[in-house]
Design a protein around this motif. Structure first.
Motif, short mmCIF file in Angstrom:
data_model
loop_
_atom_site.label_atom_id
_atom_site.label_comp_id
_atom_site.label_asym_id
_atom_site.label_seq_id
_atom_site.Cartn_x
_atom_site.Cartn_y
_atom_site.Cartn_z
N ASP A 52 -28.60 42.09 62.36
CA ASP A 52 -27.54 41.35 63.05
C ASP A 52 -27.17 42.07 64.35
N MET A 53 -26.97 43.37 64.26
CA MET A 53 -26.58 44.14 65.44
C MET A 53 -27.65 44.10 66.52
N GLY A 54 -28.89 44.11 66.08
CA GLY A 54 -30.01 44.15 67.02
C GLY A 54 -30.12 42.91 67.90
N GLN A 55 -29.37 41.86 67.59
CA GLN A 55 -29.39 40.65 68.43
C GLN A 55 -28.60 40.86 69.72
N TYR A 56 -27.82 41.94 69.78
CA TYR A 56 -26.91 42.15 70.91
C TYR A 56 -27.27 43.42 71.68
N ASP A 57 -27.06 43.35 73.00
CA ASP A 57 -27.25 44.53 73.84
C ASP A 57 -26.05 45.46 73.76
N CYS A 58 -24.88 44.91 73.43
CA CYS A 58 -23.68 45.73 73.35
C CYS A 58 -22.74 45.18 72.28
N LEU A 59 -22.20 46.08 71.47
CA LEU A 59 -21.15 45.74 70.51
C LEU A 59 -19.83 46.24 71.09
N MET A 60 -18.84 45.35 71.19
CA MET A 60 -17.55 45.69 71.78
C MET A 60 -16.44 45.42 70.77
N PHE A 61 -15.54 46.38 70.61
CA PHE A 61 -14.46 46.26 69.65
C PHE A 61 -13.13 46.54 70.33
N TYR A 62 -12.24 45.54 70.34
CA TYR A 62 -10.88 45.71 70.86
C TYR A 62 -9.93 45.74 69.67
N SER A 63 -9.29 46.88 69.44
CA SER A 63 -8.30 47.02 68.36
C SER A 63 -8.80 46.46 67.03
N ALA A 64 -10.04 46.75 66.73
CA ALA A 64 -10.63 46.23 65.49
C ALA A 64 -10.29 47.13 64.31
N PRO A 65 -10.10 46.55 63.13
CA PRO A 65 -9.62 47.31 61.96
C PRO A 65 -10.73 48.04 61.22
N PHE A 66 -11.06 49.24 61.67
CA PHE A 66 -12.03 50.06 60.96
C PHE A 66 -11.39 50.86 59.82
N TRP A 67 -10.05 50.88 59.78
CA TRP A 67 -9.38 51.68 58.76
C TRP A 67 -9.80 51.25 57.37
N GLY A 68 -9.96 52.24 56.51
CA GLY A 68 -10.34 51.96 55.13
C GLY A 68 -11.83 51.98 54.90
N MET A 69 -12.62 51.97 55.98
CA MET A 69 -14.07 52.02 55.81
C MET A 69 -14.50 53.45 55.52
N LYS A 70 -15.61 53.57 54.83
CA LYS A 70 -16.14 54.89 54.46
C LYS A 70 -17.44 55.16 55.19
N GLY A 71 -17.72 56.46 55.35
CA GLY A 71 -18.92 56.84 56.07
C GLY A 71 -20.21 56.45 55.39
N ASP A 72 -20.15 56.21 54.07
CA ASP A 72 -21.36 55.82 53.36
C ASP A 72 -21.52 54.30 53.25
N SER A 73 -20.67 53.56 53.97
CA SER A 73 -20.80 52.11 53.95
C SER A 73 -22.04 51.68 54.73
N ASP A 74 -22.58 50.54 54.36
CA ASP A 74 -23.76 50.04 55.06
C ASP A 74 -23.45 49.80 56.53
N PHE A 75 -22.25 49.31 56.84
CA PHE A 75 -21.92 49.03 58.24
C PHE A 75 -21.98 50.29 59.08
N VAL A 76 -21.38 51.37 58.61
CA VAL A 76 -21.36 52.61 59.39
C VAL A 76 -22.78 53.12 59.59
N ALA A 77 -23.60 53.12 58.54
CA ALA A 77 -24.98 53.57 58.67
C ALA A 77 -25.74 52.70 59.67
N ASN A 78 -25.51 51.40 59.60
CA ASN A 78 -26.19 50.48 60.51
C ASN A 78 -25.74 50.70 61.95
N LEU A 79 -24.43 50.92 62.13
CA LEU A 79 -23.89 51.12 63.48
C LEU A 79 -24.48 52.37 64.11
N LEU A 80 -24.53 53.46 63.37
CA LEU A 80 -25.06 54.70 63.91
C LEU A 80 -26.54 54.56 64.26
N GLU A 81 -27.28 53.85 63.43
CA GLU A 81 -28.70 53.64 63.74
C GLU A 81 -28.86 52.72 64.94
#
Length: 231
Positions: A52-81
């Motif tokens: 999903d992320m790879g479809q975009y040249d840039c991911l932009m987040f304005y005041s997005a709620p990352f609170w409560g997410m964990k470093g071992d979540s799939d989203f975080v791993a995907n974002l870092l990659e």
């Protein structure tokens, strides 16, 4: 012939929390619209896959709620990659990725606190000659500025600061978190690279009125171009 990059823009749509609809969204897309087509604008992101992320040249987040997410979540791993393999990532206003140690170390910090709205003087961080700062002069902005925890070991380029002599709270209930008269600058915007990717954090811009400031608009437009590798 459309040469614009593709962008994903996400915010919290929660009523009363950094209102996005009715002005802010329009200002952000106007500022960055010269460089990007905003293919997706949403308040949902936690289920994004690397594909999903790879479809975009840039991911932009304005005041997005990352609170409560964990470093071992799939989203975080995907974002870092995504970033490490060449994606661009922009955090606007709240550096909420800082609540996750893994992303805090990559993005460069995490939200700590803020005083009430006030008028601040922002200035480019000397002697930086980064292309994002081309044509950027000191400017005043009535806005909500944030103090953040900083990842000191990260090799980031500070872009904007405020002078500590500004920022006195409106009432005595709030401490002067900017250590008045300390002589230290408060870092409000920076950029860095992670692997093959690029990252920008920019605190200024709490609401639509803030984003109408001409110098802030120019600064953010330059950020967008740098993330797109156009400057």
């Amino acid at each position: 012939f459309n040469m614009k990059k593709k962008a994903f823009l996400c915010s919290s749509f929660a009523p009363g929390f950094h209102p996005f609809e009715g002005g802010t969204k329009e200002e952000i897309t106007s500022i960055l619209g010269e460089t990007y087509d905003f293919v997706t604008i949403t308040d949902q992101f936690k289920e994004m896959t690397l594909e999903d992320m790879g479809q975009y040249d840039c991911l932009m987040f304005y005041s997005a709620p990352f609170w409560g997410m964990k470093g071992d979540s799939d989203f975080v791993a995907n974002l870092l990659e995504y970033i490490a393999t060449g994606g661009s990532f922009m955090i606007m206003h709240i550096i909420s990725t800082g609540a996750i140690p893994e992303t805090a170390q990559v993005v460069g910090g995490g939200f700590r606190m803020h005083p009430p709205f006030n008028k601040y003087k922002l200035y480019p961080e000397p002697p930086c000659e980064h292309p994002i700062l081309e044509g950027i002069e000191p400017f005043e902005l009535y806005d909500e500025m944030h103090q953040v925890y900083l990842e000191q070991s990260l090799n980031k380029t500070v872009l904007l600061c405020i002078n500590n002599d500004n920022g006195r709270p409106h009432d005595a209930k709030h401490q002067d978190i900017y250590a008045k008269n300390s002589g230290n600058g408060v870092e409000l915007a920076w950029c860095n690279e992670f692997g093959k990717g690029r990252i920008v954090y920019a605190c200024p811009g709490h609401n639509a009125e803030s984003y109408r400031n001409p110098m802030l608009r120019k600064f953010l437009a330059n950020c967008g171009k740098w993330l797109a590798r156009e400057i």
